[in-house]
Design an enzyme around this catalytic site. Structure first.
Site, PDB file in Angstrom:
ATOM      1  N   LYS A 179       1.140  -1.032  -0.272  1.00  0.00           N
ATOM      2  CA  LYS A 179      -0.245   0.154   0.304  1.00  0.00           C
ATOM      3  C   LYS A 179       0.648   1.226   0.330  1.00  0.00           C
ATOM      4  CE  LYS A 179      -1.228   2.003   3.638  1.00  0.00           C
ATOM      5  NZ  LYS A 179      -1.848   2.395   4.889  1.00  0.00           N
ATOM      6  N   ASN A 180       2.071   1.232   1.362  1.00  0.00           N
ATOM      7  CA  ASN A 180       2.981   2.590   0.943  1.00  0.00           C
ATOM      8  C   ASN A 180       3.833   3.160  -0.114  1.00  0.00           C
ATOM      9  OD1 ASN A 180       1.719   3.063   3.380  1.00  0.00           O
ATOM     10  ND2 ASN A 180       3.277   2.005   4.563  1.00  0.00           N
ATOM     11  N   CYS A 227      -4.886   7.679  10.625  1.00  0.00           N
ATOM     12  CA  CYS A 227      -5.018   7.478  11.317  1.00  0.00           C
ATOM     13  C   CYS A 227      -4.471   8.297  12.307  1.00  0.00           C
ATOM     14  CB  CYS A 227      -4.094   5.904  11.938  1.00  0.00           C
ATOM     15  SG  CYS A 227      -4.346   4.743  11.016  1.00  0.00           S
ATOM     16  N   ARG A 252       1.693  13.999  12.419  1.00  0.00           N
ATOM     17  CA  ARG A 252       2.214  13.944  11.356  1.00  0.00           C
ATOM     18  C   ARG A 252       1.859  15.781   9.763  1.00  0.00           C
ATOM     19  NH1 ARG A 252       0.181   7.941   9.265  1.00  0.00           N
ATOM     20  NH2 ARG A 252      -2.280   8.529  10.090  1.00  0.00           N
ATOM     21  N   ASP A 275       6.176   0.732  11.835  1.00  0.00           N
ATOM     22  CA  ASP A 275       4.856   0.038  11.782  1.00  0.00           C
ATOM     23  C   ASP A 275       4.548  -0.733  11.951  1.00  0.00           C
ATOM     24  OD1 ASP A 275       3.607   1.501  11.165  1.00  0.00           O
ATOM     25  OD2 ASP A 275       3.691   0.742   8.497  1.00  0.00           O
ATOM     26  N   ARG A 317      -7.676  -0.986   5.259  1.00  0.00           N
ATOM     27  CA  ARG A 317      -7.181  -0.646   4.843  1.00  0.00           C
ATOM     28  C   ARG A 317      -5.627  -0.186   4.603  1.00  0.00           C
ATOM     29  NH1 ARG A 317      -5.986   4.105   7.816  1.00  0.00           N
ATOM     30  NH2 ARG A 317      -4.408   5.203   6.364  1.00  0.00           N
TER      31      ARG A 317
END
Length: 419
Positions: A22-23, A117, A122, A306, A398
């Site tokens: 995903k990232n 999230c 951030r 993560d 997600r």
């Protein structure tokens, strides 16, 4: 709202394949805005965040087609809108990634301040300050970022703090800037390298991705390409943790172990036996209880934030006491309260968590608070006595593709309950 019901006690065994990351995928989808031609993306994971990013591009006028091979053709040649509306942006912070490409390609962008999230601050100011240094004018009005530039101009930019999405956003914007841009104090995650390689495949001139300095020579335009999304290192790490805590024996195909060096080192410390090839990782856990491991999270190439929540579950079952220091996000211990409800013994003070291993965990009704917290609760449910019900699993959808299907294939007993 859907839930996951987990019957604990299964020993995970078997082989699965790693999904696309995903990232890595999200910035690549945003980067298609820069292309003057169609772009084909392969191996995209089926995730809510990917769907949201497609909806965002679609709302601007992009055409997105899916073929029989599950490859996506994206056409952003003539975007009618240069706005990312709040109703889409509020669910996913990565929406901010369209800012740089829109300003670089079309000279304007209006982006709602992002959500996603709630794991900590951030700040988007890193993105905005860097864009201003490239020559954009920035204003904040009614919850939206408004940016304009006749033509971005290359310059030297040092980020005030290491930021993955900030590095990606400015790297994309600089591709179409006049002259050369030099970025320092940049993120070094593998996904940064992936994005640079993708942009170069479209005709960009980027060197240094993955090092302390990234150099981008601006070009007049980018062309189309076909590109395959690399495997998700965090997904792979999560399933390896699942094998450790269930005393399992699994193999994950399609993942480069070099992207998980620090994670694999810590898994070996727990007592797991690991073997690797160029594109696979196998793990077998023979010990009755894992050994405790101390962890300090930090930007790549150090231990990833993560994976912090997942390792909390290993340490909760370990034979001894361990310490975790979370240095990346200040609010990433929200899973601890829920884990303690399942029998864990974890005390948090500031960014420091002290974990005392217990004999057993017990099933309970728990609530997910963010993506990786969701993963930790599912992991705890796998090895808990009795049944665990995880609520608010939209977080897990997600970032993990069909997580219950993959775990069930390995021998777990998980049911998705309808809302």
């Amino acid at each position: 709202m859907e839930k996951l019901l987990i019957n604990g006690g299964a020993c995970l065994k078997g082989t699965i394949s790693c999904s696309g990351a995903k990232n890595a995928a999200l910035p690549m989808i945003a980067a298609t805005i820069l292309s003057d031609e169609n772009v084909v993306l392969k191996n995209l994971p089926y995730l809510q965040d990917i769907t949201t990013m497609f909806e965002l591009l679609g709302s601007m006028g992009a055409e997105i087609l899916l073929n029989e091979n599950m490859d996506f053709t994206i056409s952003t040649n003539e975007l009618k809108e240069k706005e990312a509306r709040y109703e889409l942006v509020k669910t996913m912070r990565a929406s901010i990634l369209v800012l740089g490409p829109l300003v670089a390609k079309y000279g304007e962008a209006r982006i709602a301040l992002p959500g996603g999230c709630a794991i900590g601050t951030r700040p988007v100011n890193f993105h905005l300050d860097a864009l201003e240094q490239l020559g954009a004018s920035i204003s904040l009005k009614n919850g939206y970022i408004e940016a304009r530039a006749k033509k971005l101009k290359g310059t030297s930019i040092k980020f005030d703090g290491v930021t993955v999405t900030g590095t990606e956003n400015i790297m994309m914007a600089a591709c179409l800037a006049e002259g050369t841009t030099i970025l320092t104090n940049v993120a070094k995650e593998p996904e940064i390298i992936d994005l640079a390689q993708f942009l170069n495949a479209m005709g960009a001139k980027i060197t240094g991705a993955g090092t302390d300095e990234i150099i981008i020579e601006g070009v007049k335009g980018l062309h189309g390409t076909e590109y395959s999304i690399p495997a998700d290192r965090i997904e792979a790490g999560t399933y390896l943790v699942a094998a450790v805590i269930t005393k399992g024996d699994i193999k994950i195909n399609g993942i480069n172990p070099k992207r998980l060096t620090k994670v694999l080192d810590k898994l070996v410390e727990t007592g797991a036996k690991i073997t690797t090839t160029n594109d696979s990782i196998s793990l077998k856990m023979d010990l009755e209880k894992p050994k405790p491991v101390d962890i300090t999270t930090a930007p790549f190439p150090e231990f990833p934030t993560d994976m912090q929540a997942q390792f909390s579950v290993i340490n909760a079952l370990a034979d001894g006491v361990s310490n975790i220091y979370e240095t990346v996000f200040e609010n990433r211990y929200m899973h601890i309260q829920e884990l303690n409800r399942m029998g864990c013994d974890i005390q948090v003070s500031g960014n420091h968590a002290v974990i005392k291993g217990v004999d057993s965990l017990y099933g309970a009704e728990v609530m997910a608070t963010d993506l990786r917290a969701s993963a930790s609760l599912i992991l705890a449910g796998l090895c808990a006595k009795g049944k665990t019900k995880v609520d608010r699993i939209y977080h897990i959808d997600r970032g993990y593709e069909r997580i219950e299907e993959k775990l069930n294939y390995l021998g777990a007993n998980i049911t998705r309950l309808p809302s």
